[in-house]
Structure formats: structure tokens, C-alpha cells
Design a protein around this motif. Structure first.
Motif, PDB file in Angstrom:
ATOM      1  N   ALA A 224       0.838  -1.197   0.000  1.00  4.92           N
ATOM      2  CA  ALA A 224       0.000   0.000   0.000  1.00  4.92           C
ATOM      3  C   ALA A 224       0.875   1.250   0.000  1.00  4.92           C
ATOM      4  O   ALA A 224       1.990   1.250   0.494  1.00  4.92           O
ATOM      5  CB  ALA A 224      -0.904  -0.008   1.221  1.00  4.92           C
TER       6      ALA A 224
ATOM      7  N   GLY B  25      -3.630   3.508   0.362  1.00  4.69           N
ATOM      8  CA  GLY B  25      -4.384   3.014  -0.781  1.00  4.69           C
ATOM      9  C   GLY B  25      -3.495   2.183  -1.687  1.00  4.69           C
ATOM     10  O   GLY B  25      -2.312   1.996  -1.423  1.00  4.69           O
TER      11      GLY B  25
ATOM     12  N   TRP C 227      -3.737  -1.029  -2.315  1.00  4.64           N
ATOM     13  CA  TRP C 227      -3.399  -2.261  -1.619  1.00  4.64           C
ATOM     14  C   TRP C 227      -3.049  -3.340  -2.626  1.00  4.64           C
ATOM     15  O   TRP C 227      -3.867  -3.749  -3.425  1.00  4.64           O
ATOM     16  CB  TRP C 227      -4.565  -2.716  -0.748  1.00  4.64           C
ATOM     17  CG  TRP C 227      -4.887  -1.733   0.340  1.00  4.64           C
ATOM     18  CD1 TRP C 227      -5.751  -0.684   0.253  1.00  4.64           C
ATOM     19  CD2 TRP C 227      -4.316  -1.675   1.629  1.00  4.64           C
ATOM     20  NE1 TRP C 227      -5.753   0.023   1.434  1.00  4.64           N
ATOM     21  CE2 TRP C 227      -4.876  -0.568   2.302  1.00  4.64           C
ATOM     22  CE3 TRP C 227      -3.372  -2.449   2.300  1.00  4.64           C
ATOM     23  CZ2 TRP C 227      -4.543  -0.220   3.600  1.00  4.64           C
ATOM     24  CZ3 TRP C 227      -3.044  -2.103   3.604  1.00  4.64           C
ATOM     25  CH2 TRP C 227      -3.623  -1.003   4.236  1.00  4.64           C
TER      26      TRP C 227
ATOM     27  N   ASN D 231      -7.353  -2.128   4.450  1.00  7.44           N
ATOM     28  CA  ASN D 231      -8.067  -1.699   3.250  1.00  7.44           C
ATOM     29  C   ASN D 231      -9.561  -1.518   3.535  1.00  7.44           C
ATOM     30  O   ASN D 231     -10.247  -0.848   2.791  1.00  7.44           O
ATOM     31  CB  ASN D 231      -7.817  -2.645   2.071  1.00  7.44           C
ATOM     32  CG  ASN D 231      -8.252  -4.068   2.345  1.00  7.44           C
ATOM     33  OD1 ASN D 231      -8.637  -4.408   3.466  1.00  7.44           O
ATOM     34  ND2 ASN D 231      -8.160  -4.908   1.340  1.00  7.44           N
TER      35      ASN D 231
ATOM     36  N   PRO E 252      -9.205   2.541   5.274  1.00  2.09           N
ATOM     37  CA  PRO E 252      -7.942   3.019   4.703  1.00  2.09           C
ATOM     38  C   PRO E 252      -7.492   4.402   5.172  1.00  2.09           C
ATOM     39  O   PRO E 252      -6.386   4.820   4.861  1.00  2.09           O
ATOM     40  CB  PRO E 252      -8.234   3.040   3.206  1.00  2.09           C
ATOM     41  CG  PRO E 252      -9.703   3.250   3.115  1.00  2.09           C
ATOM     42  CD  PRO E 252     -10.288   2.552   4.306  1.00  2.09           C
TER      43      PRO E 252
END
Length: 171
Positions: free
Chosen positions: A38, A69, A71, A134, A137
Motif C-alpha cells: 500500500a 491506498g 493495496w 483496506n 484506509p
């Protein structure tokens, strides 16, 4: 330009005119372990106390947001630890500066103003930590600032920078 002497009447005028104080500068950074992990961004708004009156505490809050973000297959979550330096002064007595003049203030982890936010190693400070996934997030973290009443300070625009450290561990 008007010069003001330190007298009893000046102290009353000081309560009306006040001081603008800035305790934390904006921060923005991005980290990524590798292409499959991420990507995380950290942002913070300035902490501004506005006008300070010597007869009451001045309080303010700011939010530091960590957002991850992108992921990939490699990351399931990201643990974070958020710490702050003492800035000007010490953890027990942080200071806002206006030339050679100072106003004492501090940064706390809650609105009770009892636990000082710092590096967790001295003066009773703690760090803030948690986990980002996630499913969640973005994590907003509120920091509470206070300038205690009763300080004898000259009117002016006080400020300082408090460097913060964000440690991310990808899991």
C-alpha cells in the motif's frame, strides 16, 4: 506604531488584543515499501490558538490523517506510530516564540489535557499508534493543544514548528 508598556492597564488591553499562535505546521508525505505494498499519505493542518486572553486557557485541535491506498497482494494492513518532538522548549514546557518572547503551551492526546503527546521516552509523553486496513484506509488522529491562562506575554504573532515522525510497518 504604538509601543505598549507592561502595566496593569496593558494587561487588560492584552486580554482584548490577544495573540495569534501557531503550533504545528502542515505536513504531507507519502511512503511505499515496494510496488506490491500500500501507498500511504500523511497530512496535518496547522494548529492555531487564535486570540489568547491571560484570564482563560486557549485551546485548539488539529487533525493528522494517515491514508493508505493501492493495496497490493503484499499488504494486509499497515501499523503506524505517530510521535512528536518537543519543538521549542521541552516536552514538559513547549514554547511558542515571538522574537525573544515566549508563551508556554503543550500538545495532548485527549481533550482532558492530561497526557502529553511526544516520543514516549521522557517527561511522561506517549506516542499514538494503530492499524490501517483496506477496510478502513484512512485514520484521522486528533491532537489537542492548550495555552494555560495567567501567562504574562507581549502581544504578537507567536509560532513554532513541531516535527512529527510517522513510522509505518507493512504487514
Amino acid at each position: 506604531m504604538t509601543y505598549v508598556r507592561e502595566t496593569a492597564s496593558w494587561r487588560r488591553a492584552w486580554a482584548r488584543h490577544g495573540v495569534i499562535a501557531l503550533a504545528m505546521m502542515a505536513v504531507a508525505a507519502t511512503w511505499s515499501r515496494d510496488g506490491s505494498a500500500a501507498t500511504c499519505t500523511v497530512s496535518a493542518n496547522p494548529l492555531s490558538f487564535g486570540t489568547y486572553s491571560t484570564t482563560s486557557n486557549a485551546t485548539s485541535t488539529t487533525t493528522i490523517t494517515i491514508t493508505c491506498g493501492g493495496w497490493g497482494n503484499g499488504s494486509k494492513s499497515v501499523s503506524y506510530t505517530l510521535s512528536a518532538s518537543a519543538g521549542s522548549g521541552s516536552y514538559a514546557n513547549r514554547q511558542l516564540l515571538y522574537g525573544s518572547h515566549t508563551v508556554s503551551y503543550n500538545l495532548y492526546t485527549s481533550s482532558a489535557y492530561t497526557t502529553i503527546w511526544g516520543d514516549g521516552t521522557g517527561d511522561g509523553t506517549i506516542t499514538l499508534s494503530g492499524t490501517i486496513t483496506n477496510q478502513q484506509p484512512s485514520v484521522p488522529i486528533t491532537i489537542y493543544g492548550v495555552i494555560r491562562a495567567g501567562q504574562n506575554a507581549v502581544p504578537g504573532s507567536y509560532g513554532t514548528t513541531v516535527p512529527i515522525t510517522v513510522t509505518l510497518t507493512y504487514q
